[in-house]
Design an enzyme around this catalytic site. Sequence first.
Site, PDB file in Angstrom:
ATOM      1  N   LYS A 185       2.048  -3.589   7.120  1.00 23.81           N
ATOM      2  CA  LYS A 185       2.129  -3.757   5.660  1.00 23.81           C
ATOM      3  C   LYS A 185       3.563  -3.518   5.174  1.00 23.81           C
ATOM      4  CE  LYS A 185      -0.801  -4.412   3.076  1.00 23.81           C
ATOM      5  NZ  LYS A 185      -1.375  -5.680   2.543  1.00 23.81           N
ATOM      6  N   THR A 191       0.843  -1.203   0.000  1.00 22.38           N
ATOM      7  CA  THR A 191       0.000   0.000   0.000  1.00 22.38           C
ATOM      8  C   THR A 191       0.877   1.252   0.000  1.00 22.38           C
ATOM      9  OG1 THR A 191      -1.423   1.335   1.457  1.00 22.38           O
ATOM     10  CG2 THR A 191      -0.196  -0.413   2.503  1.00 22.38           C
ATOM     11  N   ASP A 192       0.319   2.346  -0.471  1.00 24.08           N
ATOM     12  CA  ASP A 192       1.097   3.599  -0.436  1.00 24.08           C
ATOM     13  C   ASP A 192       1.280   4.090   1.001  1.00 24.08           C
ATOM     14  OD1 ASP A 192      -1.445   4.643   0.132  1.00 24.08           O
ATOM     15  OD2 ASP A 192      -1.333   6.236  -1.366  1.00 24.08           O
ATOM     16  N   GLU A 193       0.522   3.481   1.937  1.00 25.10           N
ATOM     17  CA  GLU A 193       0.656   3.930   3.332  1.00 25.10           C
ATOM     18  C   GLU A 193       2.017   3.565   3.913  1.00 25.10           C
ATOM     19  OE1 GLU A 193      -2.663   3.988   5.740  1.00 25.10           O
ATOM     20  OE2 GLU A 193      -4.060   4.025   4.065  1.00 25.10           O
ATOM     21  N   TYR A 245      -1.228  -0.389  11.152  1.00 27.35           N
ATOM     22  CA  TYR A 245      -1.600  -1.016   9.875  1.00 27.35           C
ATOM     23  C   TYR A 245      -0.484  -0.814   8.845  1.00 27.35           C
ATOM     24  CZ  TYR A 245      -3.534  -1.107   5.122  1.00 27.35           C
ATOM     25  OH  TYR A 245      -3.716  -1.331   3.773  1.00 27.35           O
TER      26      TYR A 245
HETATM   27  P1  NAD Z   1     -10.807  -5.712   3.058  1.00 27.60           P
HETATM   28  O1  NAD Z   1     -10.629  -5.391   4.494  1.00 27.60           O
HETATM   29  O2  NAD Z   1     -12.045  -5.265   2.356  1.00 27.60           O
HETATM   30  O3  NAD Z   1     -10.688  -7.293   2.846  1.00 27.60           O
HETATM   31  C1  NAD Z   1      -9.707  -8.068   3.468  1.00 27.60           C
HETATM   32  C2  NAD Z   1     -10.057  -9.541   3.238  1.00 27.60           C
HETATM   33  O4  NAD Z   1      -9.024 -10.352   3.807  1.00 27.60           O
HETATM   34  C3  NAD Z   1     -11.372  -9.980   3.876  1.00 27.60           C
HETATM   35  O5  NAD Z   1     -12.120 -10.774   2.970  1.00 27.60           O
HETATM   36  C4  NAD Z   1     -10.927 -10.803   5.080  1.00 27.60           C
HETATM   37  O6  NAD Z   1     -11.854 -11.821   5.445  1.00 27.60           O
HETATM   38  C5  NAD Z   1      -9.622 -11.392   4.554  1.00 27.60           C
HETATM   39  N1  NAD Z   1      -8.700 -11.771   5.636  1.00 27.60           N
HETATM   40  C6  NAD Z   1      -8.326 -11.027   6.703  1.00 27.60           C
HETATM   41  N2  NAD Z   1      -7.485 -11.714   7.481  1.00 27.60           N
HETATM   42  C7  NAD Z   1      -7.299 -12.914   6.879  1.00 27.60           C
HETATM   43  C8  NAD Z   1      -6.517 -14.053   7.187  1.00 27.60           C
HETATM   44  N3  NAD Z   1      -5.765 -14.098   8.299  1.00 27.60           N
HETATM   45  N4  NAD Z   1      -6.542 -15.112   6.344  1.00 27.60           N
HETATM   46  C9  NAD Z   1      -7.317 -15.086   5.236  1.00 27.60           C
HETATM   47  N5  NAD Z   1      -8.086 -14.043   4.895  1.00 27.60           N
HETATM   48  C10 NAD Z   1      -8.071 -12.959   5.705  1.00 27.60           C
HETATM   49  O7  NAD Z   1      -9.507  -5.139   2.332  1.00 27.60           O
HETATM   50  P2  NAD Z   1      -9.316  -4.414   0.926  1.00 27.60           P
HETATM   51  O8  NAD Z   1      -9.634  -2.978   1.085  1.00 27.60           O
HETATM   52  O9  NAD Z   1      -9.983  -5.199  -0.135  1.00 27.60           O
HETATM   53  O10 NAD Z   1      -7.736  -4.533   0.768  1.00 27.60           O
HETATM   54  C11 NAD Z   1      -7.157  -5.681   0.174  1.00 27.60           C
HETATM   55  C12 NAD Z   1      -5.653  -5.545   0.173  1.00 27.60           C
HETATM   56  O11 NAD Z   1      -5.271  -4.362  -0.540  1.00 27.60           O
HETATM   57  C13 NAD Z   1      -5.032  -5.416   1.555  1.00 27.60           C
HETATM   58  O12 NAD Z   1      -3.828  -6.137   1.569  1.00 27.60           O
HETATM   59  C14 NAD Z   1      -4.757  -3.922   1.698  1.00 27.60           C
HETATM   60  O13 NAD Z   1      -3.682  -3.693   2.566  1.00 27.60           O
HETATM   61  C15 NAD Z   1      -4.426  -3.555   0.263  1.00 27.60           C
HETATM   62  N6  NAD Z   1      -4.699  -2.176  -0.118  1.00 27.60           N
HETATM   63  C16 NAD Z   1      -5.950  -1.656   0.068  1.00 27.60           C
HETATM   64  C17 NAD Z   1      -6.203  -0.358  -0.352  1.00 27.60           C
HETATM   65  C18 NAD Z   1      -7.576   0.240  -0.194  1.00 27.60           C
HETATM   66  O14 NAD Z   1      -7.753   1.424  -0.471  1.00 27.60           O
HETATM   67  N7  NAD Z   1      -8.602  -0.516   0.210  1.00 27.60           N
HETATM   68  C19 NAD Z   1      -5.190   0.410  -0.947  1.00 27.60           C
HETATM   69  C20 NAD Z   1      -3.921  -0.164  -1.115  1.00 27.60           C
HETATM   70  C21 NAD Z   1      -3.702  -1.460  -0.711  1.00 27.60           C
HETATM   71  P1  TYD Z   2      -9.712   5.635   5.285  1.00 25.99           P
HETATM   72  O1  TYD Z   2     -10.825   5.382   4.324  1.00 25.99           O
HETATM   73  O2  TYD Z   2      -9.796   5.034   6.653  1.00 25.99           O
HETATM   74  O3  TYD Z   2      -8.383   5.220   4.550  1.00 25.99           O
HETATM   75  P2  TYD Z   2      -6.840   5.466   5.000  1.00 25.99           P
HETATM   76  O4  TYD Z   2      -6.801   6.014   6.357  1.00 25.99           O
HETATM   77  O5  TYD Z   2      -6.303   4.074   4.941  1.00 25.99           O
HETATM   78  O6  TYD Z   2      -6.273   6.382   3.956  1.00 25.99           O
HETATM   79  O7  TYD Z   2      -9.554   7.201   5.479  1.00 25.99           O
HETATM   80  C1  TYD Z   2      -9.339   8.062   4.380  1.00 25.99           C
HETATM   81  C2  TYD Z   2      -9.230   9.469   4.915  1.00 25.99           C
HETATM   82  O8  TYD Z   2     -10.487   9.845   5.473  1.00 25.99           O
HETATM   83  C3  TYD Z   2      -8.236   9.626   6.034  1.00 25.99           C
HETATM   84  O9  TYD Z   2      -7.626  10.910   5.941  1.00 25.99           O
HETATM   85  C4  TYD Z   2      -9.063   9.564   7.290  1.00 25.99           C
HETATM   86  C5  TYD Z   2     -10.356  10.194   6.844  1.00 25.99           C
HETATM   87  N1  TYD Z   2     -11.572   9.718   7.525  1.00 25.99           N
HETATM   88  C6  TYD Z   2     -12.448  10.640   8.127  1.00 25.99           C
HETATM   89  O10 TYD Z   2     -12.225  11.861   8.105  1.00 25.99           O
HETATM   90  N2  TYD Z   2     -13.565  10.153   8.729  1.00 25.99           N
HETATM   91  C7  TYD Z   2     -13.839   8.827   8.798  1.00 25.99           C
HETATM   92  O11 TYD Z   2     -14.885   8.456   9.401  1.00 25.99           O
HETATM   93  C8  TYD Z   2     -12.960   7.904   8.172  1.00 25.99           C
HETATM   94  C9  TYD Z   2     -13.234   6.433   8.228  1.00 25.99           C
HETATM   95  C10 TYD Z   2     -11.848   8.410   7.542  1.00 25.99           C
END
Ligand code: NAD
Ligand code: TYD
Length: 341
Positions: free
Chosen positions: A158, A130-132, A154
């Site tokens: 990662k 992730t970019d985080e 988190y």
């Molecule tokens: P999400 O939270 O929606 O889904 C996570 C999934 O992983 C769920 O289905 C959960 O049941 C499963 N899971 C959790 N722990 C597990 C374990 N121990 N064994 C097997 N399965 C397990 O997440 P997402 O938003 O779809 O993100 C998916 C991936 O992409 C993650 O690795 C996250 O770090 C990465 N990512 C997400 C974003 C974003 O904006 N959502 C951006 C960059 C990277």
């Molecule tokens: P989020 O969707 O939790 O993603 P991330 O923190 O992984 O980037 O949050 C996106 C941005 O929105 C972040 O700056 C935190 C802010 N945020 C709020 O202001 N209110 C909220 O209720 C949530 C969940 C996030």
Amino acid sequence: MENTKPCKLLVTGGLGFIGSNFVRYMLNKYPDYELVNLDKVTYAGIPENLADVEADPRYRFVKGDITDEQTVNRIFEAGVDAVINFAAETHVDRSISNPSQFVITDVYGTYVLLEAARKFGVKRFIQISTDEVYGEAIDSPCLETGPLMPKSPYAASKAGADRLAYSYFTTFEVPVVITRCGNNFGPYQYPEKLISLLITNAIEDKPLPIYGDGQNRRDWIYVTDHCRALDTILHAEGIAGEVFNVGARQERTNLEIAHLILELLGKPRQLLTFVTDRPGHVRRHAVDVEKIKQKLGWQADTSFETGMQLTLQWYKEHQAWWRNIKTGEFLAYYRKHYGLN
Ligand code: NAD
Ligand code: TYD
């Protein structure tokens, strides 16, 4: 990995937001591919997300934990050409209140998968980072070569997994590729994240919680563009050991997003509610995407505005999906975290 067929993919975390979009995307695009989805079905894993592909003979669901060696090895014994590791605990706020599961799943779980890949051999292992992991993008969008300064448990978990995956390439020649994507939005996003929470709260005429002054910014990408980038990376030759940023160069402040959602839904700005800021709240995440553009010819093609229209439409049409989630566990979390009803 060559575009040879048939191909067996192990997708972990496929019941989550991005994973379920990716599984559907791949089954639609590659008629000869077989996919195994290993998912623990945590609060964020929603079986309904892939109900439409359950009966597809090319798709197999395994309920299990990526930290469980036996389950993972059993899947590899049956043959795996490539791994796409989405499985993770993903919510920054939850990592602040309860970090342990983030370390266990995100770091140790990735280790278990890497060990299996080393033992059984794979053609590609995509670690979804992730970019985080970069922490703050201070002056300009982060480059793949920039320092990793994660600011939440988190992001730090990662980052650990990201570098562990790299070490399995340098030490054991596991053909790992690491992706660092910006914030995704789109259908099936669990309604705890900013855009999905704000849309669903606005539809319900509930307050839209904004942390701090609302000026924090993220780099947003529509989820289908991310899936397309992963497809490109899965099939590209000669990139083992590399890191690719993935993003759409669409930075928005949280307040800009909240205003847009209220405007598109015709709801009043009075719904905006400023709440206590998140500790260690990153002011700006942003990624430079020249590498993936130049080297692999990929770029995002969904604008933020189009993506928002599609996302709003989806949440309007799938109210049963999120209303069902916004009960039980979610409601308890929401009330405790925000002190709102
Ligand atoms: P999400 O939270 O929606 O889904 C996570 C999934 O992983 C769920 O289905 C959960 O049941 C499963 N899971 C959790 N722990 C597990 C374990 N121990 N064994 C097997 N399965 C397990 O997440 P997402 O938003 O779809 O993100 C998916 C991936 O992409 C993650 O690795 C996250 O770090 C990465 N990512 C997400 C974003 C974003 O904006 N959502 C951006 C960059 C990277
Ligand atoms: P989020 O969707 O939790 O993603 P991330 O923190 O992984 O980037 O949050 C996106 C941005 O929105 C972040 O700056 C935190 C802010 N945020 C709020 O202001 N209110 C909220 O209720 C949530 C969940 C996030």
